[in-house]
Design a protein around this motif. Structure first.
Motif, mmCIF file in Angstrom:
data_model
loop_
_atom_site.group_PDB
_atom_site.id
_atom_site.type_symbol
_atom_site.label_atom_id
_atom_site.label_comp_id
_atom_site.label_asym_id
_atom_site.label_seq_id
_atom_site.Cartn_x
_atom_site.Cartn_y
_atom_site.Cartn_z
ATOM 1 N N GLU A 45 -1.054 -2.151 3.519
ATOM 2 C CA GLU A 45 -1.602 -2.357 4.867
ATOM 3 C C GLU A 45 -1.819 -1.034 5.596
ATOM 4 N N PHE A 46 -0.790 -0.165 5.590
ATOM 5 C CA PHE A 46 -0.921 1.133 6.245
ATOM 6 C C PHE A 46 -1.996 1.967 5.563
ATOM 7 N N ALA A 47 -1.983 1.971 4.230
ATOM 8 C CA ALA A 47 -2.948 2.778 3.478
ATOM 9 C C ALA A 47 -4.385 2.351 3.780
ATOM 10 N N LYS A 48 -4.613 1.042 3.872
ATOM 11 C CA LYS A 48 -5.962 0.535 4.112
ATOM 12 C C LYS A 48 -6.478 0.930 5.479
ATOM 13 N N LEU A 49 -5.582 0.977 6.468
ATOM 14 C CA LEU A 49 -5.987 1.292 7.839
ATOM 15 C C LEU A 49 -6.140 2.791 8.080
ATOM 16 N N ASN A 50 -5.452 3.626 7.313
ATOM 17 C CA ASN A 50 -5.361 5.039 7.660
ATOM 18 C C ASN A 50 -5.925 6.008 6.632
ATOM 19 N N PHE A 51 -6.229 5.534 5.427
ATOM 20 C CA PHE A 51 -6.829 6.384 4.387
ATOM 21 C C PHE A 51 -8.159 5.768 3.953
ATOM 22 N N GLU A 52 -9.177 6.593 3.830
ATOM 23 C CA GLU A 52 -10.464 6.110 3.346
ATOM 24 C C GLU A 52 -10.988 7.034 2.244
ATOM 25 N N GLN A 53 -11.142 6.497 1.060
ATOM 26 C CA GLN A 53 -11.657 7.307 -0.042
ATOM 27 C C GLN A 53 -13.176 7.393 0.065
ATOM 28 N N CYS A 54 -13.723 8.572 -0.152
ATOM 29 C CA CYS A 54 -15.180 8.768 -0.137
ATOM 30 C C CYS A 54 -15.527 9.967 -1.030
ATOM 31 N N ASP A 55 -16.791 10.317 -1.071
ATOM 32 C CA ASP A 55 -17.258 11.403 -1.941
ATOM 33 C C ASP A 55 -17.762 12.576 -1.107
ATOM 34 N N TYR A 56 -17.790 13.744 -1.729
ATOM 35 C CA TYR A 56 -18.403 14.902 -1.085
ATOM 36 C C TYR A 56 -18.969 15.807 -2.172
#
Length: 240
Positions: A45-56
């Protein structure tokens, strides 16, 4: 040019793993490892709300890696605090303070953008005039509605008791005046009862009602004038 430590994404202030690695002098892969560990420890729950994986895309890469996409994470202030909690060298603590200040500054900036902008005197005057015009239009509309309502009511309200009595008295007075002053042909109207009948009939016909109490209140004064000026008609000719 000083590096931007935090930025706004979907109306939320965040930083990213690349910036953390650069500012704390760490390898990006090690920061990614720390993030993934803390995501596991902190719970879904915490991870989903506060971490977002993306590309660069790594601008410093060369050759075939120049356009390659690499993984990174965007972090909220809470996630950032969790990741850098163990970075405790003097330089790391100073860097944490800079990040914290930037998070605060950016949040205040967003709140200021969302807050209603104070109107200038000119804008306030124009708004007041616009409101006044709108209110006047609303009042005019209400007046028109009230007038229409009154007109509708006037078309339905018939004579009240006092008006009915006044009309009966006026008819009596008119009949007696015509009869006593020899203003009717008594060979036609043998008695006052027939004269009464003729006046009432003409009055009902004039106002298209089957009984005089059904005459509308709005027509009362006109009907009284009709009675006061009424003269009997015989064969289409009004008597002298």
């Amino acid at each position: 040019m000083e590096k931007q430590l935090v930025f706004v994404k979907e109306n939320e202030v965040v930083t990213d793993s690349v910036t953390i690695a650069e500012m704390f002098g760490k390898e990006h892969r090690n920061v990614l490892r720390d993030i993934e560990t803390q995501m596991e420890y902190s719970g879904e729950e915490f991870a989903k709300l506060n971490f977002e994986q993306c590309d660069y895309i790594n601008d410093s890469a060369k050759g075939i890696n120049r356009h390659r996409k690499y993984k990174k994470f965007n972090l909220t202030e809470e996630a950032f605090t969790l990741i850098v909690f163990s970075y405790n060298t003097k330089e790391a603590v100073q860097t944490k303070i800079r990040f914290i200040q930037e998070f605060k500054r950016m949040k205040e900036y967003i709140q200021a953008q969302e807050r209603p902008k104070a109107m200038s005197d000119k804008e306030s005057l124009l708004a007041s005039m616009k409101l006044t015009i709108q209110l006047n239009e609303d009042v005019d509309g209400m007046k028109e509605d009230i007038k229409q309502l009154r007109d509708d009511i006037d078309k339905k309200i018939t004579l009240d008791y006092s008006q009915q009595q006044a009309m009966k008295n006026a008819v009596n007075k008119r009949v007696h005046k015509l009869w006593n002053e020899d203003m009717v042909d008594k060979s036609i109207y043998e008695n006052t009862r027939r004269l009464y009948s003729a006046l009432w009939k003409n009055l009902k016909d004039a106002y298209r009602v089957n009984a005089y109490p059904n005459i509308l209140q709005k027509d009362f004064e006109e009907a009284m004038s009709f009675i006061e000026g009424w003269r009997p008609i015989f064969n289409g000719i009004k008597t002298a």
